[in-house]
Design an enzyme around this catalytic site. Structure first.
Site, PDB file in Angstrom:
ATOM      1  CD1 TRP A 167      -2.701   1.561   0.516  1.00  0.00           C
ATOM      2  CD2 TRP A 167      -1.981   1.869   2.619  1.00  0.00           C
ATOM      3  NE1 TRP A 167      -3.412   2.592   1.061  1.00  0.00           N
ATOM      4  CE2 TRP A 167      -2.992   2.808   2.350  1.00  0.00           C
ATOM      5  CE3 TRP A 167      -1.392   1.880   3.884  1.00  0.00           C
ATOM      6  CZ2 TRP A 167      -3.417   3.743   3.287  1.00  0.00           C
ATOM      7  CZ3 TRP A 167      -1.807   2.795   4.814  1.00  0.00           C
ATOM      8  CH2 TRP A 167      -2.811   3.731   4.520  1.00  0.00           C
TER       9      TRP A 167
ATOM     10  CG  ASP B  26      -2.035  -2.187   7.690  1.00  0.00           C
ATOM     11  OD1 ASP B  26      -3.130  -2.055   8.276  1.00  0.00           O
ATOM     12  OD2 ASP B  26      -1.696  -1.479   6.723  1.00  0.00           O
TER      13      ASP B  26
ATOM     14  CE  LYS C 200     -10.526   0.599   2.911  1.00  0.00           C
ATOM     15  NZ  LYS C 200      -9.526   0.827   1.965  1.00  0.00           N
TER      16      LYS C 200
HETATM   17  C1  LIG Z   1      -3.221  -2.071   3.776  1.00  0.00           C
HETATM   18  C2  LIG Z   1      -3.951  -0.868   4.249  1.00  0.00           C
HETATM   19  N1  LIG Z   1      -3.649  -0.349   5.450  1.00  0.00           N
HETATM   20  C3  LIG Z   1      -4.278   0.734   5.923  1.00  0.00           C
HETATM   21  C4  LIG Z   1      -5.267   1.349   5.198  1.00  0.00           C
HETATM   22  C5  LIG Z   1      -5.888   2.602   5.771  1.00  0.00           C
HETATM   23  O1  LIG Z   1      -7.141   2.495   6.186  1.00  0.00           O
HETATM   24  P1  LIG Z   1      -7.940   3.776   6.708  1.00  0.00           P
HETATM   25  O2  LIG Z   1      -8.731   4.255   5.553  1.00  0.00           O
HETATM   26  O3  LIG Z   1      -8.755   3.237   7.818  1.00  0.00           O
HETATM   27  O4  LIG Z   1      -6.961   4.787   7.166  1.00  0.00           O
HETATM   28  C6  LIG Z   1      -5.619   0.848   3.950  1.00  0.00           C
HETATM   29  C7  LIG Z   1      -6.644   1.542   3.164  1.00  0.00           C
HETATM   30  O5  LIG Z   1      -6.735   1.464   1.991  1.00  0.00           O
HETATM   31  C8  LIG Z   1      -4.945  -0.288   3.469  1.00  0.00           C
HETATM   32  O6  LIG Z   1      -5.233  -0.797   2.286  1.00  0.00           O
END
Ligand SMILES: Cc1ncc(COP(=O)(O)O)c(C=O)c1O
Length: 395
Positions: A129, A210, A244
């Site tokens: 990411w 994560d 999500k």
């Molecule tokens: C792997 C990963 N970590 C963290 C996040 C972040 O999530 P948030 O929108 O709750 O900050 C995402 C969001 O796309 C993600 O794909």
């Protein structure tokens, strides 16, 4: 020269740039395959029924908006620990803070780790990411990558990954995707997780898992298995996002949990986490965490949530199957099996930049140049068009 006159323009966020280009496109039938948000079959972000019920209950008993404690709503923190760790670790061995989504929780983790281990490097998967690189660099770390994606095998190169981790110095922070790897969609099998855990523990590396998609691959328990495996064998940092899984994107609901050796260690770690929070945003917002705590704390609402989560997961899987079979029928010889073995919101389609640019320019389909497609953007109304276009550019 004034302070601000020499400020350089920062590069645009690639995904937001894509969304802007998508919005400006006036061709009918355009589809945004770039954005990482779950959408229903009608193309809208859902308001989960369990969340709506929780909203109604809260509205029936309006409460004032005082400050929350620095580490967040206690009922929420307890519910997170219960959801993430079950009975794997005693509650008082976990230092947990409510975070601003997964991102804010990663930021708190990065800041604390930097204070604890200023010399350490952070290893993230190749690819990962995009924000992992940026977040940990901004926290002051040198960020490097461990091998992950194997384009030819349509999967994970776990041997290369384990070898790289085996060469990392003790104290290196290793960021792992607990499930539904973003961007590839390829996850480790339980046996592969065992190998990764073994090398992490043998080398004295610091695991940070994560978890932004618990329940989007198989179910809550299976998707949480890697986290629990690490929690059972030593210290681990875990970030949770409910963006999500509760469809609460804008509420910024997440958490950072740190599994410690005992209650005393957890209390000391929590005190340091609170300093990070206090000097970053002081204390977290009330609404989203209250909604999640209400749902997780009520047996009926929780079971409704699990049903709705399964509904989102199943719809994504249906779209994967439909996309794959559509492609295979559209042009014999197309290899698209991997679309149905991947997990979560995304598919690393295997398409390259040239094909992704063609999809945008000729067909008004907006995916990332890396070939990443957001599967929840597909629905019965646009599937045929997407299949048709993909089949035309597929190598
Ligand atoms: C792997 C990963 N970590 C963290 C996040 C972040 O999530 P948030 O929108 O709750 O900050 C995402 C969001 O796309 C993600 O794909």
């Amino acid at each position: 020269m004034s302070l601000l006159s020499s400020v350089e323009r920062a590069p645009r966020d690639p995904i937001l740039g894509l969304t802007e280009a998508f919005k400006a496109d006036d061709r009918p039938g355009k589809v945004n395959l770039g954005v990482g948000v779950y959408m229903d079959a009608d193309g809208t972000v859902p308001l989960l029924e369990c969340v709506k019920t929780a909203q109604d209950r809260l509205a029936a008993n309006p409460a004032p908006y005082g400050y929350l404690p620095i580490d967040g709503l206690a009922a929420y923190d307890d519910a997170v620990v219960d959801l993430v760790f079950g009975d794997t670790v005693p509650r008082d061995h976990v230092a947990v803070v409510q975070g601003l989504g997964g991102t804010g929780s990663l930021k708190v983790a990065g800041d604390l780790l930097r204070r604890l281990q200023p010399e350490a490097k952070v290893l993230i998967s190749d690819p990962s990411w995009e924000n992992h690189q940026a977040l940990f660099s901004r926290a002051g770390f040198e960020v490097e990558r461990y091998p992950y994606y194997d384009a030819e095998a349509h999967g994970v190169d776990v041997d290369a990954m384990v070898t790289a981790l085996g060469e990392a110095p003790a104290g290196t922070v290793v960021v792992l995707h607990a499930c539904c790897h973003n961007p590839t969609g390829y996850d480790l099998t339980p046996d592969e997780w065992a190998r990764v855990e073994q090398v992490v523990r043998e080398r004295g590396l610091v695991p940070l898992l994560d978890m932004a998609y618990q329940g989007f691959a198989t179910d809550l328990a299976s998707d949480g298995a890697a986290v629990r495996r690490f929690a059972a064998s030593g210290p681990v940092f875990v970030t949770t996002s409910f963006s999500k899984t509760f469809s609460l994107y804008g509420e910024r609901v997440g958490a950072l949990s740190v599994v410690c050796a005992d209650a005393d260690e957890a209390a000391r770690v929590l005190s340091q986490l609170k300093i990070v929070v206090r000097t970053t945003y002081s204390n977290p917002p009330t609404n989203g965490a209250t909604l999640v705590a209400t749902v997780l704390g009520d047996a009926e609402l929780r079971s409704q949530w699990e049903g709705e989560l399964a509904g989102m997961r199943d719809r994504i899987k249906e779209m994967r199957v439909a996309l794959r079979s559509g492609l295979e029928q559209a042009r014999p010889g197309i290899v698209a099996e991997h679309i149905t073995t991947q997990n979560g919101m995304f598919s690393y389609s295997g398409l390259g930049k040239e094909q992704m640019v063609r999809l945008r320019e000729e067909f008004a389909l907006y995916g990332l140049d890396s070939g990443r497609l957001a599967i929840p953007a597909l629905n019965p109304g646009n599937l045929d068009r997407v299949v048709d276009a993909l089949a035309k550019v597929w190598p």
